[in-house]
Design a protein around this motif. Structure first.
Motif, PDB file in Angstrom:
ATOM      1  N   ILE A  38       1.127  -1.080  -0.047  1.00  0.00           N
ATOM      2  CA  ILE A  38       0.047  -0.080  -0.032  1.00  0.00           C
ATOM      3  C   ILE A  38       0.857   1.243   0.117  1.00  0.00           C
ATOM      4  O   ILE A  38       1.621   1.328   0.922  1.00  0.00           O
ATOM      5  CB  ILE A  38      -0.916  -0.074   1.119  1.00  0.00           C
ATOM      6  N   SER A  39       0.631   2.226  -0.877  1.00  0.00           N
ATOM      7  CA  SER A  39       1.403   3.190  -1.068  1.00  0.00           C
ATOM      8  C   SER A  39       0.816   4.535  -1.014  1.00  0.00           C
ATOM      9  O   SER A  39       1.278   5.506  -0.772  1.00  0.00           O
ATOM     10  CB  SER A  39       2.338   3.426  -2.343  1.00  0.00           C
ATOM     11  N   GLU A  40      -0.592   4.665  -0.895  1.00  0.00           N
ATOM     12  CA  GLU A  40      -1.159   5.975  -0.967  1.00  0.00           C
ATOM     13  C   GLU A  40      -2.568   5.580  -0.264  1.00  0.00           C
ATOM     14  O   GLU A  40      -3.114   4.585  -0.667  1.00  0.00           O
ATOM     15  CB  GLU A  40      -1.275   6.571  -2.267  1.00  0.00           C
ATOM     16  N   VAL A  41      -3.191   6.452   0.825  1.00  0.00           N
ATOM     17  CA  VAL A  41      -4.391   6.400   1.180  1.00  0.00           C
ATOM     18  C   VAL A  41      -4.866   7.768   1.920  1.00  0.00           C
ATOM     19  O   VAL A  41      -4.049   8.678   1.808  1.00  0.00           O
ATOM     20  CB  VAL A  41      -4.280   5.521   2.813  1.00  0.00           C
ATOM     21  N   GLU A  42      -5.983   7.862   1.908  1.00  0.00           N
ATOM     22  CA  GLU A  42      -6.730   8.939   2.529  1.00  0.00           C
ATOM     23  C   GLU A  42      -7.645   8.583   3.501  1.00  0.00           C
ATOM     24  O   GLU A  42      -8.224   7.709   3.553  1.00  0.00           O
ATOM     25  CB  GLU A  42      -7.456   9.628   1.277  1.00  0.00           C
ATOM     26  N   ALA A  43      -7.856   9.566   4.595  1.00  0.00           N
ATOM     27  CA  ALA A  43      -8.636   9.189   5.711  1.00  0.00           C
ATOM     28  C   ALA A  43      -9.849   9.905   5.790  1.00  0.00           C
ATOM     29  O   ALA A  43      -9.910  11.193   5.342  1.00  0.00           O
ATOM     30  CB  ALA A  43      -7.746   9.737   7.096  1.00  0.00           C
ATOM     31  N   TYR A  44     -10.983   9.385   5.988  1.00  0.00           N
ATOM     32  CA  TYR A  44     -12.339   9.891   6.054  1.00  0.00           C
ATOM     33  C   TYR A  44     -12.831   9.873   7.466  1.00  0.00           C
ATOM     34  O   TYR A  44     -12.852   8.624   7.826  1.00  0.00           O
ATOM     35  CB  TYR A  44     -13.288   9.416   4.891  1.00  0.00           C
ATOM     36  N   ARG A  45     -13.129  10.900   8.146  1.00  0.00           N
ATOM     37  CA  ARG A  45     -13.486  10.950   9.460  1.00  0.00           C
ATOM     38  C   ARG A  45     -14.630  11.209   9.808  1.00  0.00           C
ATOM     39  O   ARG A  45     -14.910  12.375  10.422  1.00  0.00           O
ATOM     40  CB  ARG A  45     -12.315  11.751  10.092  1.00  0.00           C
ATOM     41  N   GLY A  46     -15.464  10.340   9.939  1.00  0.00           N
ATOM     42  CA  GLY A  46     -16.625  10.373  10.625  1.00  0.00           C
ATOM     43  C   GLY A  46     -17.846  11.516  10.302  1.00  0.00           C
ATOM     44  O   GLY A  46     -17.471  12.115   9.211  1.00  0.00           O
ATOM     45  N   TYR A 165      -1.969  10.532   2.911  1.00  0.00           N
ATOM     46  CA  TYR A 165      -0.809   9.992   3.076  1.00  0.00           C
ATOM     47  C   TYR A 165      -0.303   8.966   1.934  1.00  0.00           C
ATOM     48  O   TYR A 165      -0.773   8.259   1.352  1.00  0.00           O
ATOM     49  CB  TYR A 165      -0.824   9.098   4.299  1.00  0.00           C
ATOM     50  N   PHE A 166       0.905   9.427   1.765  1.00  0.00           N
ATOM     51  CA  PHE A 166       1.910   8.428   0.744  1.00  0.00           C
ATOM     52  C   PHE A 166       3.277   8.270   1.044  1.00  0.00           C
ATOM     53  O   PHE A 166       3.759   8.955   1.594  1.00  0.00           O
ATOM     54  CB  PHE A 166       1.369   9.092  -0.792  1.00  0.00           C
TER      55      PHE A 166
END
Length: 167
Positions: A38-46, A165-166
């Motif tokens: 895994i090299s790239e993610v995004e957080a979705y927070r509630g 994040y990446f």
DNA sequence: TCAATGATTTTG
DNA sequence: AAAATCATTGAT
């Protein structure tokens, strides 16, 4: 085999998201095991994050995000691409991490295309599933952050949060 | 730069 | 019940 356990996923999404970088996403595809870093993610927070689907309320679609961390949330965007998300946090706390990139695949829609992920994966558990799970991987050398992609509609302060994040 | 494409959500 | 929305991609 060192599958990641439930306790990894039940933390806050802002802790889980960067920790996901360097981990291995493993799937059984056409009968054999494949794994991708895994090299790239995004957080979705509630509910308070207006870029998060769950902010508009609990609906049949967003229901999965309210589950305990460790399950998969899959949805179709633009009628074209499946998005692969990992639900985090405790029960009734709707948070998820969108997987945007793997080391060899760029673009969230292309991941699901390549891995044959579609709506039947929605609600599947990464802790108990036989066809998809996560394993410990390499620790990333360096982690970069930036604002999230394609969420201009969300408005401030969400559009400027560095929750992408990446490596 | 823009059309494609379909489930979800709103009645734009 | 009908129509707009949309967090992307790939072709023009």
């Amino acid at each position: 085999m060192n599958r990641i356990y439930e306790s990894f996923y039940t933390r806050d999404v802002l802790e889980v998201a960067p920790d996901l970088l360097g981990k291995k996403l493993c799937v059984y595809s056409v009968g054999k095991k494949e794994s991708f870093i895994i090299s790239e993610v995004e957080a979705y927070r509630g509910v308070e994050d207006s870029a998060c689907h769950a902010s508009k309320g609990r609906t049949p679609r967003t229901e999965v995000m309210y589950k305990k961390g460790g399950v998969i949330y899959v949805y179709l965007i633009y009628g074209v691409h499946w998005m692969f998300n990992i639900v985090t946090a405790e029960l009734d706390v709707p948070q998820a991490v969108l997987i945007r990139g793997l080391r060899s695949i760029n673009g969230p829609g292309r991941i699901t295309n390549k891995l044959n992920i579609e709506k039947s994966f929605n609600g599947e558990s990464l802790i108990s599933s036989q066809r998809i799970w996560l394993e410990d991987g390499e620790k990333p050398d360096e982690i970069f952050t930036s604002p999230r992609i394609g969420i201009d509609y969300a408005g401030e302060p969400w559009t400027s949060k560095a929750w992408r994040y990446f490596i």
